[in-house]
Design a protein around this motif. Structure first.
Motif, PDB file in Angstrom:
ATOM      1  N   ARG A 269       0.863  -1.190   0.000  1.00  0.00           N
ATOM      2  CA  ARG A 269       0.000   0.000   0.000  1.00  0.00           C
ATOM      3  C   ARG A 269       0.898   1.238   0.000  1.00  0.00           C
TER       4      ARG A 269
ATOM      5  N   THR B 199      -0.833  -1.486  -4.371  1.00  0.00           N
ATOM      6  CA  THR B 199      -1.807  -0.471  -4.724  1.00  0.00           C
ATOM      7  C   THR B 199      -1.202   0.899  -4.447  1.00  0.00           C
TER       8      THR B 199
ATOM      9  N   TYR C  59      -2.001   4.813  -3.799  1.00  0.00           N
ATOM     10  CA  TYR C  59      -3.033   5.757  -3.397  1.00  0.00           C
ATOM     11  C   TYR C  59      -2.530   7.146  -3.751  1.00  0.00           C
TER      12      TYR C  59
ATOM     13  N   SER D 121      -2.877  -1.373  -9.624  1.00  0.00           N
ATOM     14  CA  SER D 121      -4.020  -1.060  -8.777  1.00  0.00           C
ATOM     15  C   SER D 121      -3.807   0.323  -8.163  1.00  0.00           C
ATOM     16  N   HIS D 122      -4.850   1.157  -8.216  1.00  0.00           N
ATOM     17  CA  HIS D 122      -4.709   2.509  -7.674  1.00  0.00           C
ATOM     18  C   HIS D 122      -6.053   3.069  -7.252  1.00  0.00           C
ATOM     19  N   GLU D 123      -5.967   4.120  -6.434  1.00  0.00           N
ATOM     20  CA  GLU D 123      -7.152   4.838  -5.970  1.00  0.00           C
ATOM     21  C   GLU D 123      -6.786   6.308  -5.869  1.00  0.00           C
TER      22      GLU D 123
END
Length: 148
Positions: A7, A35, A37, A83-85
């Protein structure tokens, strides 16, 4: 045993130094199946040097939507296959970054620095310096690069 990161928080202010940090965050995410962020913090206005009491500032939803759109476009362009947000917060950058890192159980922060020295550093402080000093997780800082 090498550390792995799942993360990764990458604060973005849309300046060149944060773009360099995003490139590194992307490579680390690829290597670790992590991921990313992306976070931009909409800062509080600087307090005026007056004797008037502080006034509550209403959130600027239009500006927040614009920032979110810029983050989404950046993620499409720079984080393909990872994967990202995208996240937008309002407030003082350093505390917001640290709070989000705690809430999202971030295990690495990758961020750019502006490289200010002297009076500009004294007046504006250094978000990266505060994060490095107060973060409970590793922080990788990317220093300013020479302009092409």
């Amino acid at each position: 045993m090498a550390a792995t990161f799942s993360r990764i928080l990458c604060p973005i202010d849309f300046e060149r130094d944060s773009m360099d940090a995003l490139e590194l965050a992307y490579r680390l995410a690829q290597q670790n199946s992590a991921t990313v962020y992306l976070l931009t913090v909409i800062g509080e206005p600087l307090a005026a040097a007056t004797e008037l009491p502080p006034v509550a500032v209403m959130p600027n939803l239009e500006f927040e939507a614009e920032c979110r759109g810029r983050l989404e476009a950046l993620a499409r362009e720079k984080l393909a296959g990872v994967s990202h947000e995208e996240l937008v917060a309002s407030g003082n950058a350093a505390p917001e970054i640290l709070n989000l890192a705690k809430r999202r159980k971030i295990d690495l922060i990758v961020m750019g620095t502006h490289g200010r020295h002297g009076l500009p550093h004294f007046l504006l402080g250094s978000v990266a310096e505060k994060i490095v000093r107060e973060s409970p997780v590793p922080v990788m800082t990317i220093h300013p690069t020479a302009a092409p």
